[in-house]
Design an enzyme around this catalytic site. Structure first.
Site, PDB file in Angstrom:
ATOM      1  N   ARG A 110       2.149  17.904   6.707  1.00 50.73           N
ATOM      2  CA  ARG A 110       2.685  18.770   5.415  1.00 50.73           C
ATOM      3  C   ARG A 110       4.224  19.070   5.618  1.00 50.73           C
ATOM      4  O   ARG A 110       4.427  19.880   6.461  1.00 50.73           O
ATOM      5  CB  ARG A 110       1.702  19.968   5.178  1.00 50.73           C
ATOM      6  CG  ARG A 110       0.819  19.716   3.914  1.00 50.73           C
ATOM      7  CD  ARG A 110       0.189  20.982   3.759  1.00 50.73           C
ATOM      8  NE  ARG A 110       0.800  22.278   3.233  1.00 50.73           N
ATOM      9  CZ  ARG A 110       0.174  23.011   2.870  1.00 50.73           C
ATOM     10  NH1 ARG A 110      -1.255  23.344   2.676  1.00 50.73           N
ATOM     11  NH2 ARG A 110       0.834  24.148   2.304  1.00 50.73           N
ATOM     12  N   ARG A 133       8.176  30.999   2.291  1.00 53.89           N
ATOM     13  CA  ARG A 133       7.005  31.101   1.643  1.00 53.89           C
ATOM     14  C   ARG A 133       6.506  32.633   1.679  1.00 53.89           C
ATOM     15  O   ARG A 133       5.795  33.154   1.208  1.00 53.89           O
ATOM     16  CB  ARG A 133       6.072  30.017   2.349  1.00 53.89           C
ATOM     17  CG  ARG A 133       6.479  28.733   1.641  1.00 53.89           C
ATOM     18  CD  ARG A 133       5.859  27.638   2.430  1.00 53.89           C
ATOM     19  NE  ARG A 133       4.317  27.618   2.642  1.00 53.89           N
ATOM     20  CZ  ARG A 133       3.537  26.935   3.622  1.00 53.89           C
ATOM     21  NH1 ARG A 133       4.232  26.059   4.366  1.00 53.89           N
ATOM     22  NH2 ARG A 133       2.472  26.898   3.400  1.00 53.89           N
ATOM     23  N   LYS A 144      -7.348  30.677   4.642  1.00 55.75           N
ATOM     24  CA  LYS A 144      -7.919  30.655   3.185  1.00 55.75           C
ATOM     25  C   LYS A 144      -9.055  29.178   3.085  1.00 55.75           C
ATOM     26  O   LYS A 144      -9.869  29.251   2.642  1.00 55.75           O
ATOM     27  CB  LYS A 144      -7.079  30.870   1.999  1.00 55.75           C
ATOM     28  CG  LYS A 144      -6.459  31.902   2.111  1.00 55.75           C
ATOM     29  CD  LYS A 144      -5.385  32.280   0.922  1.00 55.75           C
ATOM     30  CE  LYS A 144      -4.427  31.411   0.671  1.00 55.75           C
ATOM     31  NZ  LYS A 144      -3.291  31.591   1.642  1.00 55.75           N
ATOM     32  N   ARG A 156      -1.230  33.834  -7.799  1.00 55.57           N
ATOM     33  CA  ARG A 156      -0.031  34.348  -6.623  1.00 55.57           C
ATOM     34  C   ARG A 156       1.046  35.201  -7.493  1.00 55.57           C
ATOM     35  O   ARG A 156       1.787  35.496  -6.637  1.00 55.57           O
ATOM     36  CB  ARG A 156       0.708  33.052  -6.444  1.00 55.57           C
ATOM     37  CG  ARG A 156       0.093  32.412  -4.951  1.00 55.57           C
ATOM     38  CD  ARG A 156       0.910  31.206  -4.956  1.00 55.57           C
ATOM     39  NE  ARG A 156       1.095  30.811  -3.399  1.00 55.57           N
ATOM     40  CZ  ARG A 156       0.080  30.180  -2.654  1.00 55.57           C
ATOM     41  NH1 ARG A 156      -0.768  29.436  -3.331  1.00 55.57           N
ATOM     42  NH2 ARG A 156       0.640  29.668  -1.485  1.00 55.57           N
TER      43      ARG A 156
END
Ligand code: ADP
Length: 197
Positions: free
Chosen positions: A137, A149, A17, A92
C-alpha cells in the site's frame, strides 16, 4: 422491526480496525463497510473517482465528505436486509457523522455504539510501515504520508469521540495487546451496549 446492530469501529490509522472488523462481522453476522477498502477498489478499477481519490490518499489527506457519504448510502441500500453494519474508517469528520445519523434515521435505525481503539503514535508508525512492506500500500510506505494521516486524524477525526460521547455511545478500548484480548474486550462492550439500547 428487528433491531439492527450498527457499530462504528473507530481509531487512528493502524489501530487494528480491519483485523477486528473481520472477527466482529463473523461473530455478529454484520456487513463490513470500509470506505478505505471501497476507495482502493475504485483505484484498482481505474475509475475517475478512484483516480481523484488516489491523489489525495497518497498525500495522506481525506477524500471529500460528499464522495464517501454517497458511497455509504449506496451500500446501505444494497444491503437493506442486513442484521447490521460495522463502519470502519467512516465517519471521519463531524459532517460525515451527522450525515450517517441522518441516513440511518431515514431507514428507521441508528448507531448502537462507537468502539474507539486507542494506540500511541509511535506504535502506529511501526505497524503501518510494517503493513506497507507486506501489502505494498503506497500510503503505508512513507513516514511523511503516515504523519499526515495521523495529523488528519487528530485534527478532523478524533473530535468525533465527543460527538458520540454526547450521545452516550462512546466506548474507549485499549488497542495495544493481543488480538484475541482486544477482540474479547470489544465483544463485551458490544454486548453491554446492545442490551442498553
Ligand atoms: P486506515 O485504516 O489506515 O486509516 P483506510 O484504509 O481507512 O486507512 O483509508 C485510507 C485512506 O482513504 C485515508 O487516508 C483517506 O485518504 C481515505 N479515506 C478513507 N475513508 C475516508 C473517509 N471516511 N473520509 C475521507 N477520506 C477517507
Amino acid at each position: 422491526m428487528e433491531k439492527k446492530l450498527n457499530i462504528v469501529l473507530f481509531g487512528p490509522p493502524g489501530a487494528g480496525k480491519g483485523t477486528q472488523s473481520a472477527m466482529l462481522i463473523e461473530k455478529y453476522k454484520l456487513i463490513h463497510l470500509s470506505t478505505g477498502d471501497i476507495l482502493r477498489g475504485e483505484i484498482a478499477a481505474g475509475t475517475t473517482l478512484g483516480l481523484e481519490a488516489k491523489g489525495l490518499i497518497d498525500k495522506g489527506l481525506l477524500v471529500p465528505d460528499t464522495v464517501v457519504i454517497g458511497m455509504i448510502e449506496n451500500k446501505l441500500d444494497n444491503n437493506a436486509d442486513a442484521k447490521g453494519f460495522i463502519f470502519d474508517g467512516f465517519p471521519r469528520t463531524v459532517a460525515q457523522a451527522r450525515a450517517l445519523d441522518k441516513l440511518l434515521a431515514d431507514r428507521g435505525t441508528g448507531i448502537t455504539v462507537m468502539l474507539a481503539l486507542e494506540v500511541d503514535d509511535e506504535e502506529l508508525m511501526t505497524r503501518l510501515l510494517s503493513r506497507g512492506k507486506m501489502s505494498g500500500r503506497s500510503d503505508d510506505q512513507d513516514p511523511t504520508i503516515i504523519e499526515n494521516r495521523i495529523k488528519e486524524y487528530n485534527n478532523k477525526t478524533a473530535p468525533l469521540k465527543d460527538y458520540y460521547r454526547e450521545q452516550n455511545k462512546l466506548r474507549v478500548i485499549n488497542g495495544v495487546g493481543s488480538i484475541d484480548d482486544i477482540f474479547n474486550t470489544l465483544c463485551s462492550a458490544v454486548e453491554r451496549s446492545s442490551v442498553a439500547v
